[in-house]
Design a protein around this motif. Sequence first.
Motif, PDB file in Angstrom:
ATOM      1  N   LEU A  45       0.859  -1.184   0.000  1.00  0.00           N
ATOM      2  CA  LEU A  45       0.000   0.000   0.000  1.00  0.00           C
ATOM      3  C   LEU A  45       0.893   1.230   0.000  1.00  0.00           C
ATOM      4  O   LEU A  45       1.952   1.225   0.623  1.00  0.00           O
ATOM      5  CB  LEU A  45      -0.846   0.038   1.276  1.00  0.00           C
ATOM      6  N   THR A  86       7.759  -9.989   1.880  1.00  0.00           N
ATOM      7  CA  THR A  86       7.124  -8.691   2.182  1.00  0.00           C
ATOM      8  C   THR A  86       8.037  -7.545   1.727  1.00  0.00           C
ATOM      9  O   THR A  86       7.561  -6.558   1.175  1.00  0.00           O
ATOM     10  CB  THR A  86       6.735  -8.532   3.679  1.00  0.00           C
ATOM     11  N   ILE A 117       3.685   0.414   2.784  1.00  0.00           N
ATOM     12  CA  ILE A 117       3.338  -0.409   3.949  1.00  0.00           C
ATOM     13  C   ILE A 117       2.929  -1.764   3.379  1.00  0.00           C
ATOM     14  O   ILE A 117       2.226  -1.816   2.362  1.00  0.00           O
ATOM     15  CB  ILE A 117       2.146   0.187   4.719  1.00  0.00           C
ATOM     16  N   ILE A 118       3.351  -2.823   4.010  1.00  0.00           N
ATOM     17  CA  ILE A 118       3.021  -4.147   3.502  1.00  0.00           C
ATOM     18  C   ILE A 118       2.156  -4.871   4.525  1.00  0.00           C
ATOM     19  O   ILE A 118       2.462  -4.874   5.715  1.00  0.00           O
ATOM     20  CB  ILE A 118       4.285  -4.983   3.204  1.00  0.00           C
ATOM     21  N   VAL A 119       1.083  -5.462   4.044  1.00  0.00           N
ATOM     22  CA  VAL A 119       0.176  -6.197   4.917  1.00  0.00           C
ATOM     23  C   VAL A 119       0.244  -7.660   4.540  1.00  0.00           C
ATOM     24  O   VAL A 119       0.193  -7.988   3.354  1.00  0.00           O
ATOM     25  CB  VAL A 119      -1.268  -5.718   4.718  1.00  0.00           C
ATOM     26  N   SER A 120       0.371  -8.540   5.514  1.00  0.00           N
ATOM     27  CA  SER A 120       0.232  -9.943   5.177  1.00  0.00           C
ATOM     28  C   SER A 120      -0.726 -10.624   6.130  1.00  0.00           C
ATOM     29  O   SER A 120      -0.914 -10.194   7.270  1.00  0.00           O
ATOM     30  CB  SER A 120       1.578 -10.652   5.122  1.00  0.00           C
ATOM     31  N   GLY A 121      -1.348 -11.655   5.627  1.00  0.00           N
ATOM     32  CA  GLY A 121      -2.378 -12.351   6.382  1.00  0.00           C
ATOM     33  C   GLY A 121      -3.289 -12.973   5.345  1.00  0.00           C
ATOM     34  O   GLY A 121      -3.605 -12.332   4.349  1.00  0.00           O
ATOM     35  N   HIS A 124      -6.838 -11.247   3.440  1.00  0.00           N
ATOM     36  CA  HIS A 124      -7.255  -9.979   4.027  1.00  0.00           C
ATOM     37  C   HIS A 124      -7.904  -9.099   2.949  1.00  0.00           C
ATOM     38  O   HIS A 124      -7.739  -9.335   1.758  1.00  0.00           O
ATOM     39  CB  HIS A 124      -6.073  -9.248   4.682  1.00  0.00           C
ATOM     40  N   THR A 125      -8.622  -8.089   3.396  1.00  0.00           N
ATOM     41  CA  THR A 125      -9.248  -7.154   2.455  1.00  0.00           C
ATOM     42  C   THR A 125      -8.758  -5.735   2.738  1.00  0.00           C
ATOM     43  O   THR A 125      -8.357  -5.420   3.857  1.00  0.00           O
ATOM     44  CB  THR A 125     -10.783  -7.168   2.572  1.00  0.00           C
ATOM     45  N   ILE A 126      -8.812  -4.933   1.702  1.00  0.00           N
ATOM     46  CA  ILE A 126      -8.320  -3.553   1.755  1.00  0.00           C
ATOM     47  C   ILE A 126      -9.493  -2.624   1.455  1.00  0.00           C
ATOM     48  O   ILE A 126     -10.237  -2.877   0.509  1.00  0.00           O
ATOM     49  CB  ILE A 126      -7.279  -3.331   0.631  1.00  0.00           C
TER      50      ILE A 126
ATOM     51  N   ILE B 118      -7.844   1.019   5.057  1.00  0.00           N
ATOM     52  CA  ILE B 118      -8.206   0.137   6.157  1.00  0.00           C
ATOM     53  C   ILE B 118      -8.030  -1.310   5.713  1.00  0.00           C
ATOM     54  O   ILE B 118      -8.461  -1.690   4.630  1.00  0.00           O
ATOM     55  CB  ILE B 118      -9.657   0.383   6.619  1.00  0.00           C
ATOM     56  N   SER B 120      -8.689  -5.308   6.787  1.00  0.00           N
ATOM     57  CA  SER B 120      -9.282  -6.217   7.747  1.00  0.00           C
ATOM     58  C   SER B 120      -8.994  -7.656   7.365  1.00  0.00           C
ATOM     59  O   SER B 120      -8.777  -7.979   6.199  1.00  0.00           O
ATOM     60  CB  SER B 120     -10.774  -5.967   7.916  1.00  0.00           C
ATOM     61  N   GLY B 121      -8.956  -8.486   8.371  1.00  0.00           N
ATOM     62  CA  GLY B 121      -8.593  -9.888   8.184  1.00  0.00           C
ATOM     63  C   GLY B 121      -8.040 -10.345   9.502  1.00  0.00           C
ATOM     64  O   GLY B 121      -7.272  -9.609  10.126  1.00  0.00           O
ATOM     65  N   HIS B 124      -3.894 -10.178  10.895  1.00  0.00           N
ATOM     66  CA  HIS B 124      -2.937  -9.779   9.861  1.00  0.00           C
ATOM     67  C   HIS B 124      -1.765  -9.022  10.503  1.00  0.00           C
ATOM     68  O   HIS B 124      -1.860  -8.562  11.639  1.00  0.00           O
ATOM     69  CB  HIS B 124      -3.616  -8.917   8.786  1.00  0.00           C
ATOM     70  N   THR B 125      -0.687  -8.918   9.753  1.00  0.00           N
ATOM     71  CA  THR B 125       0.481  -8.171  10.238  1.00  0.00           C
ATOM     72  C   THR B 125       0.791  -7.034   9.274  1.00  0.00           C
ATOM     73  O   THR B 125       0.474  -7.106   8.092  1.00  0.00           O
ATOM     74  CB  THR B 125       1.726  -9.069  10.351  1.00  0.00           C
ATOM     75  N   THR B 127       3.862  -4.336   7.932  1.00  0.00           N
ATOM     76  CA  THR B 127       5.285  -4.027   7.876  1.00  0.00           C
ATOM     77  C   THR B 127       5.458  -2.655   7.249  1.00  0.00           C
ATOM     78  O   THR B 127       4.974  -2.434   6.136  1.00  0.00           O
ATOM     79  CB  THR B 127       6.030  -5.066   7.001  1.00  0.00           C
ATOM     80  N   HIS B 128       6.115  -1.762   7.953  1.00  0.00           N
ATOM     81  CA  HIS B 128       6.340  -0.428   7.398  1.00  0.00           C
ATOM     82  C   HIS B 128       7.616  -0.449   6.573  1.00  0.00           C
ATOM     83  O   HIS B 128       8.672  -0.840   7.064  1.00  0.00           O
ATOM     84  CB  HIS B 128       6.435   0.604   8.521  1.00  0.00           C
ATOM     85  N   GLY B 129       7.501  -0.036   5.320  1.00  0.00           N
ATOM     86  CA  GLY B 129       8.629  -0.144   4.399  1.00  0.00           C
ATOM     87  C   GLY B 129       9.604   1.017   4.476  1.00  0.00           C
ATOM     88  O   GLY B 129      10.640   0.983   3.833  1.00  0.00           O
TER      89      GLY B 129
END
Lengths: 153, 153
Positions: A45, A86, A117-121, A124-126, B118, B120-121, B124-125, B127-129
């Motif tokens: 993101l 990531t 910013i990287i999200v993992s899981g 997940h939805t954005i 936003i 959701s999930g 989730h984790t 990570t700030h790049g």
Amino acid sequence: MKADFINPFLISLLNVISTMAQLELKPGTPKRKVDEVARGDVSGLIGMVGPQHRGSLSISFEKGLALEIMRRMLGETATTINEDVTDMVGEITNMVAGGAKRMLDEKGYEFGMATPIIVSGPSHTITHGADGTKIMMPFESEYGRATIEICFE
Amino acid sequence: MKADFINPFLISLLNVISTMAQLELKPGTPKRKVDEVARGDVSGLIGMVGPQHRGSLSISFEKGLALEIMRRMLGETATTINEDVTDMVGEITNMVAGGAKRMLDEKGYEFGMATPIIVSGPSHTITHGADGTKIMMPFESEYGRATIEICFE
């Protein structure tokens, strides 16, 4: 949002994946995102801020595609979305936004880019909070799907 | 990052939750985030871009806390992280970043804010790049935990 504004992001994603991973993604049909939700296992993101416009970009990857890009870019075979994956997704997001920013600059839209910013899981939805039209565009590959979403005010 | 720079975000989160939800979060110990990963069920993310600094902010909520804030802010009893809850988390993230931005402006740090995103999930984790120190700060409540993370270059 005009095609003028959206196309740079789509072109930039195709360019980055083709150049960095020698993988040709197949563009699907862009949609206005209303109820539809893109799910991904890892997403990059980035926020963009300009004098007239501000918004956000996300690129969500299904796990299989993220791992294949990893293998092709770095020759590393990962089986889970680990820190290297990531990092790579953050780097791709940065490159896609940077490429789009350059094309938009030429069209007279000026932006500053935040950091990714990287999200993992799993799955997940954005949701993009910008108060503007949301455009969502799927890209297919034999390894899984990537979905880019753009929302600008 | 100096405390000077971080404190506005922490103060702003406490202010927003106290004002909007009449809920006093209990600050934990701030940590440099190295391996530690904050997990949340719903997170608000926002990018910030200034002439000298750029970075990102995230606020992750455990489900129970998000639903309780929802109940207190809007009188709505939700049992899942639905669209109203994600909207509320986006709004909170915007208010926290906006409050911090005003305090930082007074200290001479100028920023433009992107729009919130936003995620959701379950569990989730984030990570700030950004290529800088990551600060992570947990806040406890009887309904669950919120974690704010800040990373600036």
